[in-house]
Design a protein around this motif. Sequence first.
Motif, mmCIF file in Angstrom:
data_model
loop_
_atom_site.group_PDB
_atom_site.id
_atom_site.type_symbol
_atom_site.label_atom_id
_atom_site.label_comp_id
_atom_site.label_asym_id
_atom_site.label_seq_id
_atom_site.Cartn_x
_atom_site.Cartn_y
_atom_site.Cartn_z
ATOM 1 N N ARG A 53 0.854 -1.167 0.012
ATOM 2 C CA ARG A 53 -0.152 -0.091 -0.102
ATOM 3 C C ARG A 53 0.784 1.208 -0.042
ATOM 4 O O ARG A 53 0.404 2.318 -0.739
ATOM 5 C CB ARG A 53 -0.830 0.186 1.369
ATOM 6 C CG ARG A 53 -1.944 -0.924 1.127
ATOM 7 C CD ARG A 53 -2.821 -1.087 2.386
ATOM 8 N NE ARG A 53 -3.905 -0.073 2.033
ATOM 9 C CZ ARG A 53 -5.125 -0.084 2.468
ATOM 10 N NH1 ARG A 53 -5.541 -1.071 3.441
ATOM 11 N NH2 ARG A 53 -6.134 0.762 2.176
ATOM 12 N N ILE A 54 2.013 1.189 0.554
ATOM 13 C CA ILE A 54 2.928 2.321 0.775
ATOM 14 C C ILE A 54 3.572 2.393 -0.599
ATOM 15 O O ILE A 54 3.512 3.659 -1.090
ATOM 16 C CB ILE A 54 3.915 2.115 1.682
ATOM 17 C CG1 ILE A 54 3.649 1.948 3.152
ATOM 18 C CG2 ILE A 54 5.339 3.143 1.406
ATOM 19 C CD1 ILE A 54 4.516 1.580 4.217
ATOM 20 N N GLU A 97 0.815 4.176 -2.604
ATOM 21 C CA GLU A 97 0.757 5.553 -2.546
ATOM 22 C C GLU A 97 1.818 6.391 -3.301
ATOM 23 O O GLU A 97 1.558 7.261 -3.784
ATOM 24 C CB GLU A 97 0.846 5.935 -0.860
ATOM 25 C CG GLU A 97 -0.255 5.446 0.087
ATOM 26 C CD GLU A 97 -1.504 6.532 -0.203
ATOM 27 O OE1 GLU A 97 -1.119 7.517 -0.454
ATOM 28 O OE2 GLU A 97 -2.442 5.965 0.301
ATOM 29 N N GLY A 145 1.536 7.391 -6.602
ATOM 30 C CA GLY A 145 0.328 8.091 -7.019
ATOM 31 C C GLY A 145 -0.856 7.065 -7.092
ATOM 32 O O GLY A 145 -1.845 7.767 -8.016
ATOM 33 N N GLY A 151 -2.738 6.027 -4.704
ATOM 34 C CA GLY A 151 -3.569 5.641 -3.364
ATOM 35 C C GLY A 151 -4.888 5.610 -3.638
ATOM 36 O O GLY A 151 -5.766 4.916 -2.753
ATOM 37 N N ALA A 152 -5.646 6.262 -4.447
ATOM 38 C CA ALA A 152 -6.963 6.362 -4.834
ATOM 39 C C ALA A 152 -7.427 5.185 -5.910
ATOM 40 O O ALA A 152 -8.624 5.389 -6.031
ATOM 41 C CB ALA A 152 -7.513 7.481 -5.072
#
Length: 286
Positions: free
Chosen positions: A154-155, A158, A161, A163-164
Amino acid sequence: MELIAPGWSDYEVLDAGDGLRLERLGDILITRQCAQAIWPRHLPERDWRPHAVHFRNDTGPGAWSYPRGPVPRAWPIRRERAAFEMRLTEFGHIGLFSEQETQWPWIEERLAARAGAKVLNLFGYTGGSTLAAALGGGQVTHVDAVKGVVTWARINAELSGLGAAPIRWIVEDAPRFVSRELRRGNRYDALILDPPTFGRGPDGSVWQLETSLVPMLAELEQLLSDAPLFVLLSAHTPGVTAAVLRNLLVPLVARRGGRLESGDMAQRCASGPYLVPQGVYCRWLP
Ligand SMILES: C[S@@+](CC[C@H](N)C(=O)[O-])C[C@H]1O[C@@H](n2cnc3c(N)ncnc32)[C@H](O)[C@@H]1O
């Protein structure tokens, strides 16, 4: 077809030999053991100046030493639109299986052909293939048994770019997740799996490639949608050759048609003529 990973500006294998490989992760040079590198090194000893050296021992995971002083606890490297946090784990892992570099553009391109394709990435580790699938526009389900590794992935998302981006992060035993998805009636357009030789689910259940893979593949095939895009299977288990992976996917071809492409994966050494063997793959295309 042999797939040879060339490395990129932030990652390369500089040399390998005498049972070792020398890699560059951004500005940090590391040496790790490499059992298959039975040939002599190409670079002279004076060019092997790693910041960190990992050695395995018989009693535990092994340990790092830092001959040039402390190195950061974590640092990012980039490859095109993807980014990865590097960390030196006690088992000698770094958060990247670099040979997959050759698969990432392939994944991205195939998914770009269908917006919103559903992708299942099993044994996803720190997410290299998940990032590629998300960058290709896929809706990705990322499964790994280790919570800390999923947090790391997950890092990386993020940092990239993403993250969403539509990525579901699941900490679960891969065979158990596949059985549950089948019961729930969920289906996927693309399947990616890079199973280890040995592993454990979060509940302690044992994964052993030789005995666990075939039963899981039988269920996994039923998770494919009516218009699937691909299946990508890779492995790094001694004795499991590209022909073995091919044979494992033959039943899929028998039932669904399509074709297989398979071969070795290797990493090119930047300093000279050597290729470091890094597993095998087989891809199914409808
Ligand atoms: C070879 S790595 C996968 C590398 C990844 N495909 C990549 O490109 O970065 C194997 C992963 O399988 C996970 N694993 C091991 N046993 C598992 C199990 N029973 N269920 C799910 N994941 C498991 C490990 O935590 C590890 O992250």
